[in-house]
Design a protein around this motif. Structure first.
Motif, mmCIF file in Angstrom:
data_model
loop_
_atom_site.group_PDB
_atom_site.id
_atom_site.type_symbol
_atom_site.label_atom_id
_atom_site.label_comp_id
_atom_site.label_asym_id
_atom_site.label_seq_id
_atom_site.Cartn_x
_atom_site.Cartn_y
_atom_site.Cartn_z
ATOM 1 N N ASP A 9 28.432 37.121 23.474
ATOM 2 C CA ASP A 9 29.646 36.348 23.233
ATOM 3 C C ASP A 9 30.909 37.154 23.522
ATOM 4 O OD1 ASP A 9 29.537 38.057 21.107
ATOM 5 O OD2 ASP A 9 29.558 36.518 19.568
ATOM 6 N N THR A 10 30.791 38.197 24.338
ATOM 7 C CA THR A 10 31.953 39.015 24.677
ATOM 8 C C THR A 10 32.500 38.701 26.060
ATOM 9 O OG1 THR A 10 30.550 40.788 25.553
ATOM 10 C CG2 THR A 10 31.157 40.898 23.213
ATOM 11 N N SER A 11 31.844 37.817 26.804
ATOM 12 C CA SER A 11 32.351 37.450 28.118
ATOM 13 C C SER A 11 32.186 35.954 28.321
ATOM 14 C CB SER A 11 31.606 38.213 29.219
ATOM 15 O OG SER A 11 30.254 37.837 29.242
ATOM 16 N N GLY A 12 32.874 35.416 29.295
ATOM 17 C CA GLY A 12 32.795 33.985 29.574
ATOM 18 C C GLY A 12 34.124 33.317 29.312
ATOM 19 N N LEU A 13 34.092 32.022 29.306
ATOM 20 C CA LEU A 13 35.281 31.202 29.089
ATOM 21 C C LEU A 13 35.071 30.336 27.857
ATOM 22 C CD1 LEU A 13 35.598 29.966 32.772
ATOM 23 C CD2 LEU A 13 36.997 31.725 31.700
ATOM 24 N N LEU A 19 33.702 25.897 23.076
ATOM 25 C CA LEU A 19 32.389 26.079 23.695
ATOM 26 C C LEU A 19 32.461 27.284 24.609
ATOM 27 C CD1 LEU A 19 31.595 22.411 24.787
ATOM 28 C CD2 LEU A 19 30.821 23.595 22.731
ATOM 29 N N LEU A 20 31.590 28.255 24.411
ATOM 30 C CA LEU A 20 31.533 29.429 25.273
ATOM 31 C C LEU A 20 30.678 29.086 26.487
ATOM 32 C CD1 LEU A 20 32.237 32.419 25.662
ATOM 33 C CD2 LEU A 20 30.113 32.970 24.463
ATOM 34 N N VAL A 21 31.275 29.173 27.679
ATOM 35 C CA VAL A 21 30.565 28.848 28.917
ATOM 36 C C VAL A 21 30.649 30.032 29.872
ATOM 37 C CG1 VAL A 21 30.971 26.372 28.678
ATOM 38 C CG2 VAL A 21 32.590 27.752 29.975
ATOM 39 N N ASP A 22 29.691 30.111 30.782
ATOM 40 C CA ASP A 22 29.679 31.180 31.774
ATOM 41 C C ASP A 22 30.710 30.948 32.858
ATOM 42 O OD1 ASP A 22 27.552 32.510 30.534
ATOM 43 O OD2 ASP A 22 26.095 31.276 31.597
ATOM 44 N N ASP A 23 30.878 29.676 33.259
ATOM 45 C CA ASP A 23 31.726 29.373 34.407
ATOM 46 C C ASP A 23 32.098 27.904 34.373
ATOM 47 O OD1 ASP A 23 33.090 29.788 36.775
ATOM 48 O OD2 ASP A 23 31.303 29.771 38.038
ATOM 49 N N LEU A 24 33.189 27.553 35.051
ATOM 50 C CA LEU A 24 33.576 26.164 35.240
ATOM 51 C C LEU A 24 33.386 25.818 36.701
ATOM 52 C CD1 LEU A 24 36.857 25.964 33.121
ATOM 53 C CD2 LEU A 24 34.582 25.173 32.490
ATOM 54 N N GLU A 25 32.705 24.742 36.960
ATOM 55 C CA GLU A 25 32.405 24.343 38.330
ATOM 56 C C GLU A 25 33.411 23.355 38.881
ATOM 57 O OE1 GLU A 25 29.960 25.464 40.354
ATOM 58 O OE2 GLU A 25 29.467 26.919 38.809
ATOM 59 N N GLY A 26 34.264 22.797 38.054
ATOM 60 C CA GLY A 26 35.207 21.793 38.508
ATOM 61 C C GLY A 26 34.912 20.463 37.860
#
Length: 93
Positions: free
Chosen positions: A6-10, A23-30
């Motif tokens: 939980d130390t990286s992401g968006l 919500l902790l997510v790895d990436d946003l795809e659009g």
């Protein structure tokens, strides 16, 4: 189960049931318009997964039920809502 980093992401802030959650997510795809397909009970992996969609490139994207995500969290679950490497992700919808 693998440890949650939980130390990286968006963090995506959503409002569900008149409360705000991150919500902790790895990436946003659009953003895109999709047709949501229900999942067969043998594929459904979590009460927080509403359905799925087949993307333009043929890959599968799971659609989350944000109220279900909140219910899972409030129930005390400390594991990811959906494991992306789950075998059902390769079986299709």
């Amino acid at each position: 189960p693998a440890a949650i980093d939980d130390t990286s992401g968006l963090v995506v802030v959503v409002e569900v049931l008149e409360e705000r959650y991150g919500l902790l997510v790895d990436d946003l795809e659009g953003q895109t318009n999709v047709v949501i397909k229900g999942l067969d009970e043998s594929v459904k992996t979590s009460p927080a997964v509403l359905g799925g969609t087949i993307q333009g490139d043929g890959s599968i994207a799971f659609i989350l039920d944000l109220a279900g995500v909140v219910r899972v969290h409030l129930a005390g679950a400390r594991t990811p809502v959906l494991a992306v490497d789950h075998p059902s992700a390769e079986q299709g919808i």
